[in-house]
Design a protein around this motif. Structure first.
Motif, PDB file in Angstrom:
ATOM      1  N   GLY A  85      49.020  20.978  -5.629  1.00  0.00           N
ATOM      2  CA  GLY A  85      50.227  21.697  -6.068  1.00  0.00           C
ATOM      3  C   GLY A  85      50.483  23.027  -5.398  1.00  0.00           C
ATOM      4  O   GLY A  85      49.246  23.856  -5.379  1.00  0.00           O
ATOM      5  N   ARG A  86      51.508  23.593  -5.272  1.00  0.00           N
ATOM      6  CA  ARG A  86      51.760  24.918  -4.502  1.00  0.00           C
ATOM      7  C   ARG A  86      51.272  26.073  -5.610  1.00  0.00           C
ATOM      8  O   ARG A  86      50.710  26.853  -5.099  1.00  0.00           O
ATOM      9  CB  ARG A  86      53.153  24.979  -4.442  1.00  0.00           C
ATOM     10  N   GLY A  87      51.605  25.844  -6.847  1.00  0.00           N
ATOM     11  CA  GLY A  87      51.283  26.700  -7.943  1.00  0.00           C
ATOM     12  C   GLY A  87      49.557  27.003  -7.953  1.00  0.00           C
ATOM     13  O   GLY A  87      49.081  28.138  -8.130  1.00  0.00           O
ATOM     14  N   THR A  88      48.852  25.923  -7.954  1.00  0.00           N
ATOM     15  CA  THR A  88      47.422  25.865  -7.863  1.00  0.00           C
ATOM     16  C   THR A  88      46.860  27.068  -6.740  1.00  0.00           C
ATOM     17  O   THR A  88      46.275  27.676  -6.739  1.00  0.00           O
ATOM     18  CB  THR A  88      46.815  24.579  -8.117  1.00  0.00           C
ATOM     19  N   VAL A  89      47.499  26.459  -5.548  1.00  0.00           N
ATOM     20  CA  VAL A  89      47.094  27.296  -4.572  1.00  0.00           C
ATOM     21  C   VAL A  89      47.441  28.602  -4.250  1.00  0.00           C
ATOM     22  O   VAL A  89      46.692  29.560  -4.093  1.00  0.00           O
ATOM     23  CB  VAL A  89      47.749  26.475  -2.895  1.00  0.00           C
ATOM     24  N   LEU A  90      48.745  28.882  -4.967  1.00  0.00           N
ATOM     25  CA  LEU A  90      49.188  30.253  -5.076  1.00  0.00           C
ATOM     26  C   LEU A  90      48.124  31.079  -5.820  1.00  0.00           C
ATOM     27  O   LEU A  90      47.759  32.093  -5.766  1.00  0.00           O
ATOM     28  CB  LEU A  90      50.638  30.341  -5.663  1.00  0.00           C
ATOM     29  N   HIS A  91      47.804  30.592  -7.029  1.00  0.00           N
ATOM     30  CA  HIS A  91      46.940  31.332  -8.149  1.00  0.00           C
ATOM     31  C   HIS A  91      45.725  31.462  -7.380  1.00  0.00           C
ATOM     32  O   HIS A  91      45.003  32.542  -7.478  1.00  0.00           O
ATOM     33  CB  HIS A  91      47.049  30.503  -9.427  1.00  0.00           C
ATOM     34  N   LEU A 121      54.832  30.279  -0.739  1.00  0.00           N
ATOM     35  CA  LEU A 121      54.641  29.114  -1.524  1.00  0.00           C
ATOM     36  C   LEU A 121      55.246  29.381  -3.083  1.00  0.00           C
ATOM     37  O   LEU A 121      55.471  28.371  -3.745  1.00  0.00           O
ATOM     38  CB  LEU A 121      52.742  29.356  -2.042  1.00  0.00           C
ATOM     39  N   SER A 122      55.455  30.660  -3.305  1.00  0.00           N
ATOM     40  CA  SER A 122      56.360  31.016  -4.660  1.00  0.00           C
ATOM     41  C   SER A 122      57.797  30.466  -4.511  1.00  0.00           C
ATOM     42  O   SER A 122      58.322  30.131  -5.396  1.00  0.00           O
ATOM     43  CB  SER A 122      56.049  32.220  -4.870  1.00  0.00           C
TER      44      SER A 122
END
Length: 321
Positions: A239-245, A275-276
């Motif tokens: 998921g994009r959110g996991t990579v972003l964090h 990503l965001s």
């Protein structure tokens, strides 16, 4: 010789125009894979065009430099150069032109040798670092990575035999399991895609041709696009959110060695923004179409130049009879 002249002009046109145009289209990272192909096609076609032009010029000068046969039909844009090569302007001019051709060949050989040395030096450096890392760190079988007992955050991969993913103790402490898995997926994507070879090649060209922005800017853009591709590979799994964090946690970490591919070392701000805020589908489609056209032009133009000239179609000016 008209083919060689056109290939030289093509190479210079791409070297001058492509960097600004491609950078404008690829900056947002809407279609990183197609953007990467466009950059690589532009750089490779320029090198190929200049190399082919040099070979053709040398072949023409050698085969006609001592010829007394009547002058063949040539494009008017290269008539004077051909006249000089066959001695119509006198032996001193002919000798000077042949000497210039030899100098061009020598310069091309030196650049090729420097590029080869740069690539071999980069490969040797990465292999040595991978070996030293495996000796200094401990193998973590569950992560399939080498862990260094240092307090500075570090996460990168190094090509070697075998390839090595390197993590520091600080990264293990800072990242929760899902974020750590995303970082590992990022690094595995680099290794699976053999991104280190593309990085070494483009950086080698930038090192031997530092005054040409096609190669200097191109090397930077290729590194940025490779990171975006690895981000996308990790995002498809986690998921994009996991990579972003995970990238936010790793921001500001220590850079890896030369030739390494680190998760948070290149264009971090642009990648986090991407990503965001995902690119709209329409904008992504437009970017893909434009970049595909650019890559096709860069790839096919030299071939078209050779084929059309071989068929007798004038590309510089009409043939004179």
């Amino acid at each position: 010789m008209s083919v060689a002249a056109c290939l030289l002009l093509y190479g210079f046109a791409v070297a001058v125009l492509a960097p600004r145009l491609l950078q404008r289209v690829t900056h947002a990272g809407a279609a990183p894979r197609v953007a990467l192909i466009a950059w690589l096609a532009s750089m490779a076609s320029t090198v190929a065009a200049w190399s082919a032009a040099t070979i053709l010029l040398l072949m023409d000068l050698v085969s006609h430099g001592i010829s007394t046969a009547p002058k063949r039909f040539l494009d008017t844009c290269v008539t004077h150069l051909h006249d000089a090569s066959v001695g119509r302007y006198g032996t001193p001019v002919q000798a000077g032109l042949l000497l210039l051709a030899g100098f061009v060949a020598l310069a091309a050989g030196v650049l090729g040798l420097r590029l080869a040395k740069s690539l071999l030096r980069a490969r040797r450096s990465t292999l040595e670092h991978a070996q030293l890392t495996r000796m200094a760190g401990r193998q973590h079988p569950e992560l399939d990575a080498v862990v260094l007992e240092v307090d500075e955050p570090a996460a990168y991969c190094v090509a070697g035999k075998p390839h090595t993913i390197v993590l520091s103790r600080a990264v293990l402490a800072a990242l929760p399991d899902d974020h750590l898995d995303a970082v590992l997926s990022h690094e595995r994507a680099h290794l699976a895609g053999r991104h280190h070879l593309l990085l070494a090649g483009t950086r080698g060209l930038a090192a031997v041709l530092p005054r040409l922005t096609l190669f200097t800017i191109g090397a930077t853009e290729v590194a940025r696009l490779l990171e975006m591709l690895a981000d996308d590979a990790a995002a498809r799994i986690h998921g994009r959110g996991t990579v972003l964090h995970a990238l936010r946690t790793l921001s500001g970490m220590k850079a890896g060695p030369a030739g390494a591919l680190g998760a948070a070392e290149v264009a971090l701000a642009a990648r986090m923004q991407r990503l965001s805020t995902p690119t709209a589908p329409a904008a992504r489609t437009r970017a893909r179409l434009g970049l595909t056209a650019a890559a096709a032009t860069a790839t096919l133009a030299p071939l078209a130049s050779v084929l059309t000239a071989a068929l007798g179609i004038a590309l510089c000016t009409p043939f004179s009879g």
